[in-house]
Design a protein around this motif. Structure first.
Motif, mmCIF file in Angstrom:
data_model
loop_
_atom_site.group_PDB
_atom_site.id
_atom_site.type_symbol
_atom_site.label_atom_id
_atom_site.label_comp_id
_atom_site.label_asym_id
_atom_site.label_seq_id
_atom_site.Cartn_x
_atom_site.Cartn_y
_atom_site.Cartn_z
ATOM 1 N N THR A 24 -1.001 11.761 11.167
ATOM 2 C CA THR A 24 0.395 11.363 11.037
ATOM 3 C C THR A 24 0.635 10.826 9.625
ATOM 4 O O THR A 24 -0.308 10.493 8.888
ATOM 5 C CB THR A 24 0.738 10.266 12.047
ATOM 6 N N LEU A 25 1.912 10.740 9.239
ATOM 7 C CA LEU A 25 2.245 10.177 7.931
ATOM 8 C C LEU A 25 1.765 8.733 7.821
ATOM 9 O O LEU A 25 1.362 8.274 6.739
ATOM 10 C CB LEU A 25 3.752 10.248 7.693
ATOM 11 N N ARG A 26 1.786 8.012 8.939
ATOM 12 C CA ARG A 26 1.308 6.619 8.921
ATOM 13 C C ARG A 26 -0.181 6.570 8.614
ATOM 14 O O ARG A 26 -0.643 5.725 7.827
ATOM 15 C CB ARG A 26 1.588 5.953 10.275
ATOM 16 N N GLN A 27 -0.957 7.455 9.245
ATOM 17 C CA GLN A 27 -2.395 7.491 8.969
ATOM 18 C C GLN A 27 -2.661 7.853 7.501
ATOM 19 O O GLN A 27 -3.517 7.252 6.851
ATOM 20 C CB GLN A 27 -3.067 8.507 9.898
ATOM 21 N N ILE A 28 -1.916 8.824 6.997
ATOM 22 C CA ILE A 28 -2.077 9.214 5.594
ATOM 23 C C ILE A 28 -1.736 8.051 4.675
ATOM 24 O O ILE A 28 -2.420 7.788 3.673
ATOM 25 C CB ILE A 28 -1.175 10.435 5.281
ATOM 26 N N GLU A 29 -0.679 7.326 5.021
ATOM 27 C CA GLU A 29 -0.268 6.166 4.224
ATOM 28 C C GLU A 29 -1.356 5.097 4.195
ATOM 29 O O GLU A 29 -1.662 4.518 3.142
ATOM 30 C CB GLU A 29 1.022 5.595 4.820
ATOM 31 N N VAL A 30 -1.992 4.850 5.323
ATOM 32 C CA VAL A 30 -3.056 3.852 5.402
ATOM 33 C C VAL A 30 -4.278 4.289 4.610
ATOM 34 O O VAL A 30 -4.876 3.497 3.868
ATOM 35 C CB VAL A 30 -3.422 3.587 6.883
ATOM 36 N N ILE A 31 -4.670 5.548 4.754
ATOM 37 C CA ILE A 31 -5.830 6.055 4.016
ATOM 38 C C ILE A 31 -5.600 5.897 2.512
ATOM 39 O O ILE A 31 -6.469 5.434 1.770
ATOM 40 C CB ILE A 31 -6.091 7.529 4.367
ATOM 41 N N ARG A 32 -4.419 6.276 2.058
ATOM 42 C CA ARG A 32 -4.142 6.197 0.619
ATOM 43 C C ARG A 32 -4.121 4.743 0.144
ATOM 44 O O ARG A 32 -4.569 4.426 -0.962
ATOM 45 C CB ARG A 32 -2.803 6.862 0.301
ATOM 46 N N ALA A 33 -3.590 3.839 0.964
ATOM 47 C CA ALA A 33 -3.556 2.431 0.588
ATOM 48 C C ALA A 33 -4.970 1.878 0.417
ATOM 49 O O ALA A 33 -5.250 1.112 -0.515
ATOM 50 C CB ALA A 33 -2.793 1.625 1.637
ATOM 51 N N MET A 89 -7.593 3.710 -0.325
ATOM 52 C CA MET A 89 -8.099 4.360 -1.535
ATOM 53 C C MET A 89 -7.702 3.568 -2.776
ATOM 54 O O MET A 89 -8.498 3.354 -3.689
ATOM 55 C CB MET A 89 -7.546 5.788 -1.649
ATOM 56 N N LEU A 90 -6.441 3.127 -2.812
ATOM 57 C CA LEU A 90 -5.927 2.420 -3.983
ATOM 58 C C LEU A 90 -6.458 0.996 -4.079
ATOM 59 O O LEU A 90 -6.818 0.528 -5.157
ATOM 60 C CB LEU A 90 -4.394 2.393 -3.946
ATOM 61 N N ALA A 91 -6.499 0.314 -2.948
ATOM 62 C CA ALA A 91 -6.861 -1.112 -2.963
ATOM 63 C C ALA A 91 -8.362 -1.352 -2.882
ATOM 64 O O ALA A 91 -8.877 -2.319 -3.441
ATOM 65 C CB ALA A 91 -6.161 -1.832 -1.812
ATOM 66 N N GLY A 92 -9.062 -0.484 -2.174
ATOM 67 C CA GLY A 92 -10.510 -0.647 -2.046
ATOM 68 C C GLY A 92 -10.935 -1.605 -0.952
ATOM 69 O O GLY A 92 -12.127 -1.718 -0.654
ATOM 70 N N THR A 93 -9.987 -2.299 -0.343
ATOM 71 C CA THR A 93 -10.298 -3.212 0.759
ATOM 72 C C THR A 93 -9.209 -3.098 1.816
ATOM 73 O O THR A 93 -8.077 -2.677 1.526
ATOM 74 C CB THR A 93 -10.383 -4.683 0.296
ATOM 75 N N VAL A 94 -9.560 -3.532 3.050
ATOM 76 C CA VAL A 94 -8.574 -3.533 4.126
ATOM 77 C C VAL A 94 -7.468 -4.534 3.828
ATOM 78 O O VAL A 94 -6.280 -4.246 4.005
ATOM 79 C CB VAL A 94 -9.252 -3.851 5.472
ATOM 80 N N LYS A 95 -7.852 -5.723 3.338
ATOM 81 C CA LYS A 95 -6.844 -6.744 3.033
ATOM 82 C C LYS A 95 -5.901 -6.260 1.935
ATOM 83 O O LYS A 95 -4.689 -6.443 2.006
ATOM 84 C CB LYS A 95 -7.508 -8.038 2.600
ATOM 85 N N GLY A 96 -6.474 -5.637 0.902
ATOM 86 C CA GLY A 96 -5.635 -5.135 -0.176
ATOM 87 C C GLY A 96 -4.675 -4.063 0.301
ATOM 88 O O GLY A 96 -3.504 -4.029 -0.098
ATOM 89 N N ALA A 97 -5.164 -3.184 1.186
ATOM 90 C CA ALA A 97 -4.306 -2.144 1.744
ATOM 91 C C ALA A 97 -3.193 -2.761 2.582
ATOM 92 O O ALA A 97 -2.044 -2.318 2.544
ATOM 93 C CB ALA A 97 -5.137 -1.177 2.579
ATOM 94 N N ALA A 98 -3.542 -3.784 3.361
ATOM 95 C CA ALA A 98 -2.543 -4.463 4.184
ATOM 96 C C ALA A 98 -1.463 -5.096 3.313
ATOM 97 O O ALA A 98 -0.273 -5.043 3.630
ATOM 98 C CB ALA A 98 -3.214 -5.523 5.051
ATOM 99 N N ASP A 99 -1.880 -5.712 2.188
ATOM 100 C CA ASP A 99 -0.906 -6.318 1.271
ATOM 101 C C ASP A 99 0.013 -5.263 0.670
ATOM 102 O O ASP A 99 1.220 -5.480 0.514
ATOM 103 C CB ASP A 99 -1.633 -7.069 0.146
ATOM 104 N N LEU A 100 -0.546 -4.102 0.314
ATOM 105 C CA LEU A 100 0.266 -3.029 -0.261
ATOM 106 C C LEU A 100 1.338 -2.555 0.709
ATOM 107 O O LEU A 100 2.470 -2.263 0.317
ATOM 108 C CB LEU A 100 -0.624 -1.839 -0.652
ATOM 109 N N LEU A 101 0.958 -2.457 1.992
ATOM 110 C CA LEU A 101 1.870 -1.923 3.004
ATOM 111 C C LEU A 101 2.689 -3.004 3.710
ATOM 112 O O LEU A 101 3.573 -2.684 4.499
ATOM 113 C CB LEU A 101 1.081 -1.118 4.038
ATOM 114 N N GLY A 102 2.360 -4.278 3.435
ATOM 115 C CA GLY A 102 3.098 -5.363 4.065
ATOM 116 C C GLY A 102 2.841 -5.495 5.549
ATOM 117 O O GLY A 102 3.750 -5.828 6.317
ATOM 118 N N VAL A 103 1.596 -5.239 5.969
ATOM 119 C CA VAL A 103 1.226 -5.342 7.377
ATOM 120 C C VAL A 103 -0.034 -6.194 7.493
ATOM 121 O O VAL A 103 -0.597 -6.647 6.494
ATOM 122 C CB VAL A 103 0.991 -3.954 8.011
ATOM 123 N N SER A 104 -0.512 -6.375 8.723
ATOM 124 C CA SER A 104 -1.694 -7.201 8.930
ATOM 125 C C SER A 104 -2.972 -6.395 8.709
ATOM 126 O O SER A 104 -3.000 -5.176 8.933
ATOM 127 C CB SER A 104 -1.704 -7.779 10.344
#
Length: 302
Positions: free
Chosen positions: A3-12, A14-29
């Motif tokens: 799904t687009l949501r899964q793709i968005e999470v994978i890319r986040a 990739m960019l952040a390198g951590t789960v927390k960083g990805a969460a901050d990028l997307l504004g989620v937990s």
């Protein structure tokens, strides 16, 4: 299927390198990101990341997937651009672009003439490689591109601007600088600087060498003609470029010489076939055509 949501999470990730960083990028937990990743990897039957001291590192097997994910995001961004343009309506800004070989000298002269005719006109100018032109025009980011290559695409139409020649660039003080005309064989015997022959513009520069059975073996490869000229000025080798790229009265450190063998370089104004041309586009193209013809005539007189 992802799904687009899964793709968005994978890319986040990739960019952040951590789960927390990805969460901050997307504004989620962060736990939400972890759940999506766990589900995605289970769905694919493939590990996308290896965990190394708290960081997520792409696995070798997943590199191809990541490249396609980036491509998907580029298309989504282009779609968003089109949607935003529709919402805003007609903007009142004349947007257009040029290939690097035309942008250095010819385009500024044409823009100056356009400004003189339409003093209040607002302009947005972009510099594009050939492979970027199709999306630029089809997505209506701009109205016209002055191009050094005729693009064969059903959604685009190309109008001839002018025909010129290729020229030789040699460092000032070089033995070849003492000659008015330089052969391709003489150039091929020197360290060559140029554009990747796989690039459409690079193909144009390399073609005369192949036609005469000469190797186009680049000692230094650059992306833009301006860089090539600067490297020649630094006495790092010789080069071939189109004469519109070298339309200045003089280039410090560089001697521009005619090539003995016949060469040809054609330019085009490229438009979206389904979009009506504005008066500004018509005037710009005519000014570019006139400046190119003047540049050819000036070099002919030299």
């Amino acid at each position: 299927m992802l799904t687009l949501r899964q793709i968005e999470v994978i890319r986040a990730i990739m960019l952040a390198g951590t789960v927390k960083g990805a969460a901050d990028l997307l504004g989620v937990s962060a736990p939400g990101i972890s759940r999506v990743m766990k589900h995605t990897e289970g769905q694919l039957g493939l590990r996308l990341f290896s965990r190394n001291h708290g960081r997520f590192v792409p696995t070798t097997e997943a590199h191809g997937i990541f490249a396609q994910i980036n491509e998907v995001f580029t298309k989504v961004e282009n779609l968003q651009f089109s949607i935003d343009a529709l919402k805003k309506g007609v903007g009142g800004v004349f947007s257009f672009a040029s290939a690097p070989s035309i942008s250095q000298h010819i385009l500024p002269r044409a823009v100056k003439r356009l400004r003189q005719k339409f003093p209040a006109l607002r302009m947005n100018i972009n510099i594009l490689k050939i492979e970027e032109t199709i999306d630029y025009l089809l997505l209506k980011k701009g109205e016209v591109v002055a191009m050094s290559f005729k693009i064969d695409h059903p959604g685009l139409v190309s109008y001839p601007l002018a025909a010129g020649r290729l020229v030789a660039l040699v460092p000032e003080g070089h033995a070849l600088a003492d000659k008015r005309v330089v052969s391709l064989a003489e150039l091929a015997a020197e360290p060559l600087i140029g554009i990747d022959p796989a690039d459409p513009y690079g193909q144009i520069l390399a073609a005369p060498f192949g036609e005469h059975g000469l190797a186009y073996d680049l000692a230094i490869q650059a992306r833009f003609g301006q860089t090539v000229a600067s490297l020649v000025a630094a006495n790092l080798g010789v080069a071939v470029l189109d004469e519109f790229s070298m339309a200045a009265a003089a280039t410090p450190g560089v001697a521009v010489r005619a090539i003995a063998e016949p060469t040809s370089f054609k330019t085009y104004g490229v438009f979206n076939a389904e979009v009506s041309r504005s008066i500004f586009a018509d005037e710009l193209i005519e000014f570019i055509r006139q400046e190119m013809r003047a540049a050819v005539a000036a070099r002919g007189r030299g």
